[in-house]
Write a protein that holds these residues in place. Structure first.
Motif, short mmCIF file in Angstrom:
data_model
loop_
_atom_site.label_atom_id
_atom_site.label_comp_id
_atom_site.label_asym_id
_atom_site.label_seq_id
_atom_site.Cartn_x
_atom_site.Cartn_y
_atom_site.Cartn_z
N ALA A 174 86.47 85.53 25.49
CA ALA A 174 86.14 84.76 25.14
C ALA A 174 85.75 83.95 27.04
N LEU A 175 85.54 84.13 28.05
CA LEU A 175 84.71 83.75 29.03
C LEU A 175 83.65 83.25 28.94
N PRO A 176 83.29 82.58 29.65
CA PRO A 176 81.98 82.00 30.22
C PRO A 176 81.01 83.47 30.78
N VAL A 177 79.62 83.49 30.26
CA VAL A 177 79.09 84.81 30.17
C VAL A 177 78.65 84.79 31.99
N THR A 181 81.84 89.90 34.54
CA THR A 181 81.08 90.42 35.23
C THR A 181 82.40 91.86 35.65
N PHE A 182 81.88 93.04 35.45
CA PHE A 182 82.65 94.41 35.22
C PHE A 182 81.85 95.77 36.66
N CYS A 183 83.12 96.66 36.77
CA CYS A 183 82.64 97.21 37.72
C CYS A 183 83.22 98.86 36.96
N VAL A 184 82.19 99.58 36.97
CA VAL A 184 82.33 100.78 36.32
C VAL A 184 82.13 102.30 37.32
N THR A 208 73.27 91.58 26.87
CA THR A 208 73.17 90.88 25.75
C THR A 208 72.99 89.03 25.84
N ALA A 209 72.06 88.16 25.92
CA ALA A 209 72.12 86.55 26.64
C ALA A 209 73.23 86.54 26.57
N ASN A 210 73.85 86.65 25.80
CA ASN A 210 75.63 86.00 24.95
C ASN A 210 77.08 86.66 25.04
N GLY A 211 75.94 88.19 25.81
CA GLY A 211 77.20 89.50 25.91
C GLY A 211 77.51 89.58 26.66
N VAL A 212 77.38 90.52 27.12
CA VAL A 212 77.05 90.77 28.87
C VAL A 212 76.16 91.25 29.45
N PRO A 213 75.24 90.46 29.82
CA PRO A 213 73.48 91.01 30.65
C PRO A 213 73.70 92.22 31.86
N SER A 214 72.94 92.94 31.46
CA SER A 214 73.03 94.11 32.67
C SER A 214 72.98 93.94 34.07
N CYS A 235 82.27 91.64 40.73
CA CYS A 235 83.45 92.22 39.56
C CYS A 235 84.06 91.36 39.78
N ASN A 236 84.71 90.84 38.01
CA ASN A 236 85.93 90.10 37.41
C ASN A 236 86.74 91.45 37.43
N PHE A 237 85.99 92.74 36.85
CA PHE A 237 86.96 92.91 35.85
C PHE A 237 86.21 94.28 36.84
N GLY A 238 87.59 95.46 36.42
CA GLY A 238 86.97 97.00 36.75
C GLY A 238 87.89 97.63 35.97
N MET A 239 87.05 99.23 35.29
CA MET A 239 87.72 100.20 34.73
C MET A 239 88.84 100.56 36.08
N VAL A 240 90.27 101.23 35.24
CA VAL A 240 91.26 101.48 36.27
C VAL A 240 91.87 102.59 35.25
N TYR A 241 92.88 103.68 35.27
CA TYR A 241 93.63 104.37 34.50
C TYR A 241 95.05 103.43 35.30
#
Length: 327
Positions: A174-177, A181-184, A208-214, A235-241
């Motif tokens: 629900a956040l603005p595009v 931002t992601f780290c994976v 995609t423009a309204n999803g998660v741009p590359s 990034c604001n969000f990162g993949m973790v275990y």
């Protein structure tokens, strides 16, 4: 699960006898766990001879050391084969009858060992399905799972969670595009049950423009993801275990997978069928361990090894003692 962190290796030699075990690198580390006894001196496994194995990553070794220490305290003569390289060697040792007890993950059993693609989000249902097929095909008894789930998740720093007011992946969607931002790592990015399908599940498709741009996605080594996420850069969000010690050490917030995309990876003690039949008291003993294990506890124990540099055998012994399970 952990075959994702430590690649499944091809066995170059048969694991059918002790000498073969050593030749493949599955070398006994007997004596590396601490001697102890049960409170009151009870020895329900007196006379039993058992081999405990584990995979080589920190959590696997810790679970193996906890098990070896506790079962030895209960009177068993334990051969310690913890720290087997890769997932294949410990698994194959158990299938061959060269190892008796191994901690596994329900997701690993479902995906890696039985090549299933159906996503079963309910941990209890997944455990039952794995339990039944493993009992039928291999006479392996998957005991009731522990209370921890070492699965994929997304984390964020505590300040970022507060600033963006996010607690779940739906909140992220629900956040603005620009904030998505992601780290994976590369593997998670390309998995059929990984990053891109997850974004689809949450309605923010990749590139995609309204999803998660590359440009909002940074691919990096899995270990670097944690520190990048803690700094909220890039990034604001990162993949973790979920049970990684760095989650607690870096004060990361694990976001709720509220649409249940990720497969459960519940930790489970697996015992050869003929062994559990011979020593049914193992159900109670291993259950005593399982019921105490949680995500938060595993984060703490893993952190003592990976961050504080403690020996897994020491961590296992000290935890069992702190719980009053040994003396």
């Amino acid at each position: 699960m952990r075959s994702r962190r430590a690649r499944v290796v091809t066995l170059l030699c048969a694991l059918t006898a002790a000498i073969s075990l050593a030749g493949c690198g599955l070398v006994s580390s007997s004596g590396t766990f601490h001697d102890a006894s049960l409170p009151g001196g009870d020895r329900p496994l007196d006379g039993a001879k058992l081999t405990v194995t584990s995979k080589s990553f920190t959590e696997g070794v810790l679970l193996g050391k906890i098990t070896a220490t506790y079962l030895a305290a209960a009177g068993a003569d334990i051969t310690d084969l913890t720290g087997a390289p890769g997932s294949a060697s410990s698994r194959q040792a158990q299938l061959n009858g060269d190892a008796d007890v191994l901690w596994e993950y329900t997701g690993t059993g479902w995906v890696n060992y039985h090549n299933e693609t159906e996503i079963i989000s309910d941990p209890g249902e997944l455990w039952q399905r794995v339990h039944d097929v493993e009992k039928r095909d291999h006479n392996l008894e998957w005991l009731p799972p522990a209370n921890f789930n070492d699965t994929y998740a997304f984390g964020t720093s505590t300040p970022t969670a507060d600033r963006l007011k996010v607690k779940s992946l739906s909140d992220v969607a629900a956040l603005p595009v620009p904030d998505r931002t992601f780290c994976v790592d590369d593997e998670f990015f390309s998995r059929s049950d990984g990053f891109i399908p997850m974004l689809e599940k949450y309605g923010i498709p990749y590139n995609t423009a309204n999803g998660v741009p590359s440009g909002n996605v940074t691919r990096m080594d899995a270990g670097v993801v944690y520190t990048a996420t803690a700094k909220s850069s890039p990034c604001n969000f990162g993949m973790v275990y979920t049970t990684d010690g760095r989650v607690k050490n870096l004060n990361l917030v694990v976001l709720d997978d509220d649409k249940k995309f990720f497969l459960p990876y519940s930790g489970t003690a697996v015992v050869r069928g003929e062994i559990i039949d011979r020593y049914p008291q193992l159900r109670t003993l291993l259950g005593t361990i399982s019921e105490r294990l949680t995500d938060q506890l595993m984060q703490e124990l893993n952190g003592r090894v990976d961050i504080d540099g403690e020996d897994p055998a020491d961590v296992a012994y000290n935890w069992l003692k702190s719980e009053g399970l040994i003396e």
